[in-house]
Design a protein around this motif. Sequence first.
Motif, PDB file in Angstrom:
ATOM      1  N   ASP A 189     -16.240   6.844 -14.024  1.00 52.39           N
ATOM      2  CA  ASP A 189     -14.831   7.218 -14.149  1.00 52.39           C
ATOM      3  C   ASP A 189     -13.957   6.552 -13.092  1.00 52.39           C
ATOM      4  OD1 ASP A 189     -15.622   8.616 -11.914  1.00 52.39           O
ATOM      5  OD2 ASP A 189     -14.783  10.540 -12.535  1.00 52.39           O
ATOM      6  N   SER A 190     -14.576   5.884 -12.116  1.00 49.44           N
ATOM      7  CA  SER A 190     -13.782   5.224 -11.075  1.00 49.44           C
ATOM      8  C   SER A 190     -14.143   3.755 -10.926  1.00 49.44           C
ATOM      9  CB  SER A 190     -13.957   5.946  -9.734  1.00 49.44           C
ATOM     10  OG  SER A 190     -15.319   5.991  -9.340  1.00 49.44           O
ATOM     11  N   LEU A 191     -14.803   3.195 -11.924  1.00 55.47           N
ATOM     12  CA  LEU A 191     -15.170   1.774 -11.890  1.00 55.47           C
ATOM     13  C   LEU A 191     -14.024   0.947 -12.459  1.00 55.47           C
ATOM     14  CD1 LEU A 191     -17.408  -0.318 -11.287  1.00 55.47           C
ATOM     15  CD2 LEU A 191     -18.140  -0.061 -13.668  1.00 55.47           C
ATOM     16  N   PRO A 192     -13.355   0.130 -11.638  1.00 53.91           N
ATOM     17  CA  PRO A 192     -12.235  -0.673 -12.143  1.00 53.91           C
ATOM     18  C   PRO A 192     -12.695  -1.664 -13.201  1.00 53.91           C
ATOM     19  CG  PRO A 192     -12.256  -0.618  -9.728  1.00 53.91           C
ATOM     20  CD  PRO A 192     -13.573  -0.056 -10.189  1.00 53.91           C
ATOM     21  N   ASP A 193     -11.795  -1.993 -14.110  1.00 52.46           N
ATOM     22  CA  ASP A 193     -12.128  -2.934 -15.177  1.00 52.46           C
ATOM     23  C   ASP A 193     -12.580  -4.281 -14.625  1.00 52.46           C
ATOM     24  OD1 ASP A 193     -11.529  -1.048 -17.100  1.00 52.46           O
ATOM     25  OD2 ASP A 193      -9.493  -1.790 -17.444  1.00 52.46           O
ATOM     26  N   ALA A 194     -11.937  -4.724 -13.541  1.00 47.61           N
ATOM     27  CA  ALA A 194     -12.301  -6.028 -12.978  1.00 47.61           C
ATOM     28  C   ALA A 194     -13.742  -6.010 -12.482  1.00 47.61           C
ATOM     29  CB  ALA A 194     -11.353  -6.384 -11.839  1.00 47.61           C
ATOM     30  N   ALA A 195     -14.164  -4.917 -11.883  1.00 48.79           N
ATOM     31  CA  ALA A 195     -15.547  -4.817 -11.411  1.00 48.79           C
ATOM     32  C   ALA A 195     -16.507  -4.735 -12.587  1.00 48.79           C
ATOM     33  CB  ALA A 195     -15.703  -3.597 -10.509  1.00 48.79           C
ATOM     34  N   ARG A 196     -16.117  -3.987 -13.607  1.00 50.16           N
ATOM     35  CA  ARG A 196     -16.966  -3.863 -14.803  1.00 50.16           C
ATOM     36  C   ARG A 196     -17.199  -5.230 -15.438  1.00 50.16           C
ATOM     37  NH1 ARG A 196     -17.514   0.873 -17.638  1.00 50.16           N
ATOM     38  NH2 ARG A 196     -15.627   1.657 -16.624  1.00 50.16           N
ATOM     39  N   THR A 197     -16.170  -6.060 -15.444  1.00 49.79           N
ATOM     40  CA  THR A 197     -16.281  -7.387 -16.038  1.00 49.79           C
ATOM     41  C   THR A 197     -17.134  -8.320 -15.188  1.00 49.79           C
ATOM     42  OG1 THR A 197     -14.104  -7.140 -17.063  1.00 49.79           O
ATOM     43  CG2 THR A 197     -14.955  -9.378 -16.836  1.00 49.79           C
ATOM     44  N   ALA A 198     -17.096  -8.136 -13.866  1.00 53.13           N
ATOM     45  CA  ALA A 198     -17.781  -9.052 -12.953  1.00 53.13           C
ATOM     46  C   ALA A 198     -19.284  -8.797 -12.856  1.00 53.13           C
ATOM     47  CB  ALA A 198     -17.159  -8.955 -11.566  1.00 53.13           C
ATOM     48  N   ILE A 199     -19.732  -7.637 -13.315  1.00 57.64           N
ATOM     49  CA  ILE A 199     -21.142  -7.265 -13.159  1.00 57.64           C
ATOM     50  C   ILE A 199     -21.838  -7.353 -14.516  1.00 57.64           C
ATOM     51  CG2 ILE A 199     -22.701  -5.359 -12.554  1.00 57.64           C
ATOM     52  CD1 ILE A 199     -20.479  -4.420 -10.619  1.00 57.64           C
ATOM     53  N   PRO A 200     -23.009  -7.986 -14.580  1.00 52.75           N
ATOM     54  CA  PRO A 200     -23.722  -8.083 -15.863  1.00 52.75           C
ATOM     55  C   PRO A 200     -23.889  -6.706 -16.510  1.00 52.75           C
ATOM     56  CG  PRO A 200     -24.791  -9.464 -14.218  1.00 52.75           C
ATOM     57  CD  PRO A 200     -23.742  -8.668 -13.491  1.00 52.75           C
ATOM     58  N   PRO A 201     -23.642  -6.595 -17.822  1.00 52.46           N
ATOM     59  CA  PRO A 201     -23.686  -5.295 -18.498  1.00 52.46           C
ATOM     60  C   PRO A 201     -25.001  -4.552 -18.344  1.00 52.46           C
ATOM     61  CG  PRO A 201     -22.692  -6.961 -19.925  1.00 52.46           C
ATOM     62  CD  PRO A 201     -23.238  -7.684 -18.736  1.00 52.46           C
ATOM     63  N   ASP A 202     -26.123  -5.298 -18.244  1.00 54.80           N
ATOM     64  CA  ASP A 202     -27.408  -4.613 -18.145  1.00 54.80           C
ATOM     65  C   ASP A 202     -27.638  -3.979 -16.780  1.00 54.80           C
ATOM     66  OD1 ASP A 202     -27.743  -6.981 -16.744  1.00 54.80           O
ATOM     67  OD2 ASP A 202     -29.724  -7.419 -17.581  1.00 54.80           O
ATOM     68  N   ARG A 203     -26.712  -4.210 -15.863  1.00 62.26           N
ATOM     69  CA  ARG A 203     -26.812  -3.582 -14.539  1.00 62.26           C
ATOM     70  C   ARG A 203     -25.951  -2.318 -14.437  1.00 62.26           C
ATOM     71  NH1 ARG A 203     -26.986  -8.507 -10.055  1.00 62.26           N
ATOM     72  NH2 ARG A 203     -28.464  -9.843 -11.190  1.00 62.26           N
ATOM     73  N   LEU A 204     -25.195  -2.025 -15.462  1.00 60.17           N
ATOM     74  CA  LEU A 204     -24.306  -0.855 -15.469  1.00 60.17           C
ATOM     75  C   LEU A 204     -24.992   0.295 -16.186  1.00 60.17           C
ATOM     76  CD1 LEU A 204     -20.944  -2.634 -16.399  1.00 60.17           C
ATOM     77  CD2 LEU A 204     -21.765  -2.021 -14.110  1.00 60.17           C
ATOM     78  N   HIS A 205     -25.118   1.427 -15.517  1.00 59.12           N
ATOM     79  CA  HIS A 205     -25.850   2.562 -16.061  1.00 59.12           C
ATOM     80  C   HIS A 205     -24.947   3.801 -16.025  1.00 59.12           C
ATOM     81  CE1 HIS A 205     -29.561   0.175 -15.857  1.00 59.12           C
ATOM     82  NE2 HIS A 205     -29.070  -0.268 -14.706  1.00 59.12           N
ATOM     83  N   ARG A 206     -24.363   4.097 -17.172  1.00 53.82           N
ATOM     84  CA  ARG A 206     -23.469   5.269 -17.247  1.00 53.82           C
ATOM     85  C   ARG A 206     -24.303   6.531 -17.419  1.00 53.82           C
ATOM     86  NH1 ARG A 206     -20.646   8.270 -21.239  1.00 53.82           N
ATOM     87  NH2 ARG A 206     -18.704   9.129 -20.384  1.00 53.82           N
ATOM     88  N   ILE A 207     -24.073   7.501 -16.546  1.00 49.17           N
ATOM     89  CA  ILE A 207     -24.766   8.787 -16.598  1.00 49.17           C
ATOM     90  C   ILE A 207     -23.671   9.834 -16.758  1.00 49.17           C
ATOM     91  CG2 ILE A 207     -26.312  10.351 -15.364  1.00 49.17           C
ATOM     92  CD1 ILE A 207     -27.220   7.753 -13.800  1.00 49.17           C
TER      93      ILE A 207
END
Length: 230
Positions: free
Chosen positions: A59-77
């Motif tokens: 809920d506090s991850l900026p869009d720019a950071a979300r775009t810069a990090i490979p999707p498989d490294r993002l783990h929404r809980i």
Amino acid sequence: MTPVLRTTQGVTLIGGGAVTADDAAVALARAPVVMAADGGAAKALALGLTPRAVAGDMDSLPDAARTAIPPDRLHRIAEQDSTDFEKCLTRVAAPFVIGIGFAGDRTDHLLAALNVLVRVRVPPCLLLAGADVILAAPPRLALDLAPGTRLSLFPMGRVTGASRGLRWPLDGLALDSAGRVGTSNEAAGPVVLELTGPCLVILPRAHLDAALAGLGLGGGGLGRGGLSAP
């Protein structure tokens, strides 16, 4: 819980609070694998670090950071019964974690992190918070400290036990978060604590290596009482 990050090295876990380059340098010298808690990913990227994993409710991850990090490294809980710090700490398999960015303007966030420290003991976690390093005391903790080193004990419940090497011994005392606490004690030399109950140990951050060594995690290579400059 299934880990989102597995490593044989220490992990630097970055939160969304204030993080300095010095914090990162001290932590990374001992824990070179980077993980971020939700918006802490933006703090990591600002320091030139790309996390191996990011976990949280996002809920506090900026869009720019979300775009810069490979999707498989993002783990929404998605569950809301735990903080992002706890979501990360319960989903990393590593020898130990050093947390930065979990102490800042939000006192409630720091208190929540301290609550997690005494409840989630695997992997061991140490927080860098301002001038301090904070860890949850195991049943027995031996610390190689120079005389005069500040050592505070803050109980997170009822705590009893014994000590050797403290200026003001604990033997025969009962500590409690709503009663007697043990802040601003001092080492008279090497210290041994034997404690029953949930208790935080707070040392000057220059003694991070002594704390790691006391937990059996190595890190004592700089010798007694200090960190080298990062």
